[in-house]
Design an enzyme around this catalytic site. Structure first.
Site, mmCIF file in Angstrom:
data_model
loop_
_atom_site.group_PDB
_atom_site.id
_atom_site.type_symbol
_atom_site.label_atom_id
_atom_site.label_comp_id
_atom_site.label_asym_id
_atom_site.label_seq_id
_atom_site.Cartn_x
_atom_site.Cartn_y
_atom_site.Cartn_z
ATOM 1 N N GLU A 41 0.688 -1.227 -0.067
ATOM 2 C CA GLU A 41 -0.019 0.052 0.243
ATOM 3 C C GLU A 41 0.851 1.511 0.005
ATOM 4 O OE1 GLU A 41 -2.222 -0.037 3.605
ATOM 5 O OE2 GLU A 41 -3.656 1.904 2.779
ATOM 6 N N LYS A 108 -9.279 2.706 -2.456
ATOM 7 C CA LYS A 108 -9.470 2.022 -1.190
ATOM 8 C C LYS A 108 -11.016 2.470 -0.822
ATOM 9 C CE LYS A 108 -7.242 1.507 3.339
ATOM 10 N NZ LYS A 108 -6.084 1.762 4.161
ATOM 11 N N CYS A 144 -5.620 -3.097 1.975
ATOM 12 C CA CYS A 144 -5.504 -3.154 3.212
ATOM 13 C C CYS A 144 -6.876 -3.416 4.152
ATOM 14 C CB CYS A 144 -4.582 -1.932 3.901
ATOM 15 S SG CYS A 144 -3.857 -2.139 5.461
#
Lengths: 577, 577
Positions: A41, A108, A144
């Site tokens: 990330e 994300k 994540c």
């Protein structure tokens, strides 16, 4: 289908250095025959970039670096690269790159904003759950936190037919977190009937240590591969997407679920799926470290990276012969090399001969440089200077603090003169209750044991001796009674409950946010609990001025536990209704 | 219809103390004939409660306090009280209370998570835009950030027919913020054709100062009433809701807009609208302070509340005869009373006679206690102790820092012995570039000028003299050249650009996040800009260990500007591509 998880150590702000690191890992992945290559990330900016994200130039540089990295990805290969995307707003993003081009920018969706995380401060939430078409196989991408939500994008991607779920992460370490991640990812794999690939960041960044520990699970939730903890690594794994199909035919759960929205399909031109890789390779499963080993490696990596990434190579610290400074010196010697560590003995009239001998023994065992600077002259000078102002008043903690501060000043003078970073040596138990001197033993540029409770300090020290196969930290240091040696006959237990009592109370109050009643119900004396809670609350102003240190528990002081200084709420203060 | 805005000073965590403060203000409001009484955001918990919110006991206590406060509100009166609501999650909430009962719990919809704010960390966003039916009048309620969104709940409430919009806030001060708020609220009032009532918190809480400055605007956007800045206050205003109707008949904009959802109407039983209040009263409009006056009052209140709310009454600080320590002493004397301030002169061989005389003059003008402790003996002792280690090396900043740290130690020794809080005296310009000594002049429990740039320090000092009508801070202090006096002939301009150049560069880089190119384009030398930027980036580790201080600019160090220490991104470092 061969995948490489490139577990690299990036540096916050070093955009072009990170891009180079990505490029050279990419090269190694390609040499190893990888067709899918994943990076952590925000690989290009480092994690967490914090308020650097508010500078347009910083974001533009990261976009330019992405273009440069993309130009190195050939056709037939897909790379997933973490970066910051800028459209009408900022996104924590993953670029899907192939054939020299960015094919897709995944944003994300779940932004963590608890514990050490502040992502709502910077980013807008993404939408959608795109799948990549890799010849005959569909693969889902997420970042994540996304994979921690059972109803998140990975679920949608699985229902849309993905057999491979790739997650790029910057998931920081704390003790027992690795086991938690493995359990969660195994269940995602078996719930969805997919391969789950988890590529994590590794390295130290201020108070955070990212532990690597990248993972691959098969569609039944069995661990296929595990990368090293606390080191850079490249984890190759061959996937057989048909196994996901087999698993689905056996597993009816996905059949009963319905997708609300048709997911976006990203075509990856030129990708040709091989049924069997050229030379199939056995996946590698690294052995997990025991808990003390994890903590030790986290501290070593955190210290090493703090020095390296800030451009320093040498450390200086006070050596008292106690367990905290001994373990700190040992960790510094391991992280920087013994030739880069100077220990300073600063005896006073209250320092025992045994302490001096222990401090010398530790230095000798480690092979570090030693200096001896007795603090008597400065202490006498301060007494003389303060004589008139303090006339008629009894000695108290003031005189103890003066001694600790003289030591702090000496260590800082060496730091200033020689360009070394001073290490402070206090542990979490002391820091929690404020049993420490601001600008004295708390002085320094970096604190190694700040988040390590005293009882864990002992366990880590014993583990260190075991792992070295010799007595680096002498048995006498491990077994003697803790004392600050700032007045005759002083012992920690005169001011604090024994550490076996103190540490569980602290864990309950600080890490688990339990109230006094609940902690007493765990079996502790109410008086002890109230006293400890009161001390913790009152020490907040001190902790605010402590150097940064390495997080190893679930709630470290600093950005992890955010408490007001001015705070009239205390279950430890009787009289407040 | 008579409204009272109860601008009270709450304390974080002091739930029952806050409840008492709410109750006694309520009593005064009722005595004054108020039918609507508003209290600040999170009045019961104090603002910002930070991680106290993660303790269930804390949230439960605040709910119990709400019940107690509610029992004191009679029928026919409505009170709006900020509290933390717990349903399936936490909400930043406003209770609508009448007749002893909580009639409605409004949940804040827009949670600020920028600057000093972290509300996404704790709260879930609310839904809806309820209006209260107060006999014939509809009133809308919102919390702080909600009113900053032109399309937020206030708009919906206005379209649903509300003629009164009440906003309860905890809006922290920074310079020029008051004018910004007045402008925005005036436009909301005229856009919506409603009375806008803004009830703000007042008081210091760690680095934040809430400035009060509650406001009322009429439906044409004219200022009707303004409460005091930086003091508790109770602002009474009589509203004539028909004026809102008149305004609507003249103003066609709301007519062209459509509400998506029918808002919830909360009935307030027993409320009887009086067309005319018993004794109509002229609304009070306090005069606004000039900018220097605002900053001065913010510093005085911030310091006073830090001491009071933490249970301290006396301060100690080093007096050098320079402008920073002189102004800090003057602020402390004003905030705590001169009898509660001790200034310490700590001359060295480099201290000029003029500096000593200036320091004494300041102390005399203020009427504070003075001690004189020359630092020579300790400095000699340190030199002797370090002689061997430093043999053959030239003097440098190390020796300067030792002197500053001796002073820090003396101030801390007085603090420890007598239970006084030590004040550090550095200003924002120094703090920004790291022109200060960690554990030396940066030592202390509280920093008054930490967020005040040097050029503003001078302006505030001159304002202080004007406002006192005498020369509290002598002209010689205001006009002499700044120097740390740590070596012969030292001047700040040997190490830094002149403050008239430094301060605007710092403002551009720190507050406005401008890049080097943009700052150079403002008319500064590229070399100066690069040097300053580099110094700012490198001083982050120092600032992390500074005491808390009072925010007065748009971006104070601390929770307001969150920068990594390990940070390889710097436009000030040439060689990084």
């Amino acid at each position: 289908m061969r995948v490489a998880l490139a577990q690299i150590n990036t540096t916050v702000g070093d955009i072009w250095g990170n891009a180079e690191r990505v490029s050279s890992a990419l090269e190694r992945a390609l040499e190893g025959g990888a067709e899918i290559v994943a990076f952590p990330e925000l690989a290009l900016t480092g994690y967490p970039p914090e308020d650097l994200l508010l500078r347009p130039g910083f974001v533009r540089d990261n976009l330019a670096a992405l273009e440069e990295v993309a130009s190195r990805v050939p056709e037939g290969v897909v790379a997933a690269v973490g970066f910051v995307d800028l459209e009408s707003d900022l996104y924590n993003a993953c670029a899907v790159v192939s054939g020299g081009r960015v094919l897709h920018r995944y944003h994300k969706r779940y932004l963590p904003n608890y514990g050490v995380f502040d992502e709502n401060r910077y980013f807008r939430e993404g939408k959608g759950a795109p799948v990549l078409r890799l010849d005959g196989t569909l693969a889902g991408i997420s970042v994540c936190e996304d994979i921690w939500y059972p109803g998140g994008p990975a679920r949608e991607q699985a229902l849309a037919g993905a057999s491979v779920l790739l997650n790029i992460s910057a998931s920081p370490y704390h003790r027992r977190k690795g086991a938690l991640r493995e359990r969660m990812l195994a269940v995602r794999a078996s719930d969805y009937g997919c391969y789950v690939l988890f590529c994590n960041l590794v390295g130290g960044q201020d108070e955070l240590v990212f532990d690597g520990h990248s993972l691959v699970f098969d569609p039944e939730g069995r661990l296929l591969a595990r990368a090293r903890q606390f080191e850079e690594d490249m984890l190759f794994v061959d996937l057989y997407p048909e196994e996901a199909l087999v698993q689905r035919l056996h597993e009816s759960r996905p059949r009963k679920e319905e997708l609300e929205d048709e997911p976006e399909v990203v075509e990856v031109p030129g990708f040709r799926e091989r049924r069997e890789p050229a030379q199939s390779r056995e996946p590698r499963v690294e052995t997990l470290l025991p808990e003390e080993g994890e903590v030790l490696e986290a501290l070593v990596l955190g210290l090493r990276d703090y020095f390296r990434k800030n451009g320093f190579s040498r450390a200086v610290l006070g050596l008292s012969g106690g367990i905290d400074s001994s373990l700190t010196a040992a960790i510094a010697a391991r992280a920087l090399g013994p030739e880069n560590v100077t220990g300073v003995l600063m005896p006073s009239r209250y320092t025992s001969e045994a302490s001096n001998a222990d401090a010398r023994a530790v230095a000798k065992n480690l092979g570090i440089d030693v200096r001896v600077i007795p603090i008597g002259p400065a202490f006498d000078a301060y007494r003389q200077m303060l004589e008139e102002v303090f006339r008629g008043l009894p000695e108290d903690v003031t005189e103890e603090n003066i001694q600790a501060r003289i030591r702090g000043n000496i260590v800082m003078a060496l730091s200033n003169k020689f360009g070394w970073i001073a290490l402070s040596t206090g542990n979490k138990s002391e820091m929690s209750v404020g049993y420490s001197t601001l600008y004295g033993d708390m002085a320094g540029g970096f604190s190694v044991l700040k988040d390590v409770p005293k009882t864990l300090v002992y366990r880590v020290a014993r583990h260190l001796n075991r792992s070295e196969g010799r007595e680096v930290i002498p048995e006498s240091v491990l077994t003697k009674e803790p004392s600050a040696e700032l007045r005759p006959g002083q012992r920690d237990v005169d001011s604090l409950p024994p550490y076996e009592v103190l540490d569980p109370i602290l864990e309950a109050y600080i890490e688990d946010d339990k109230g006094v009643g609940e902690i007493v119900a765990m079996g502790f004396e109410e008086e002890d609990v109230r006293r400890v809670v009161r001390m913790v609350d009152r020490a907040e102003y001190k902790r605010r001025q402590a150097p940064v240190g390495i997080k190893v528990t679930t709630r470290a002081f600093g950005r992890d536990r955010r408490m007001p200084i001015t705070n009239r709420y205390s279950e430890g203060r009787p009289g407040i209704r």
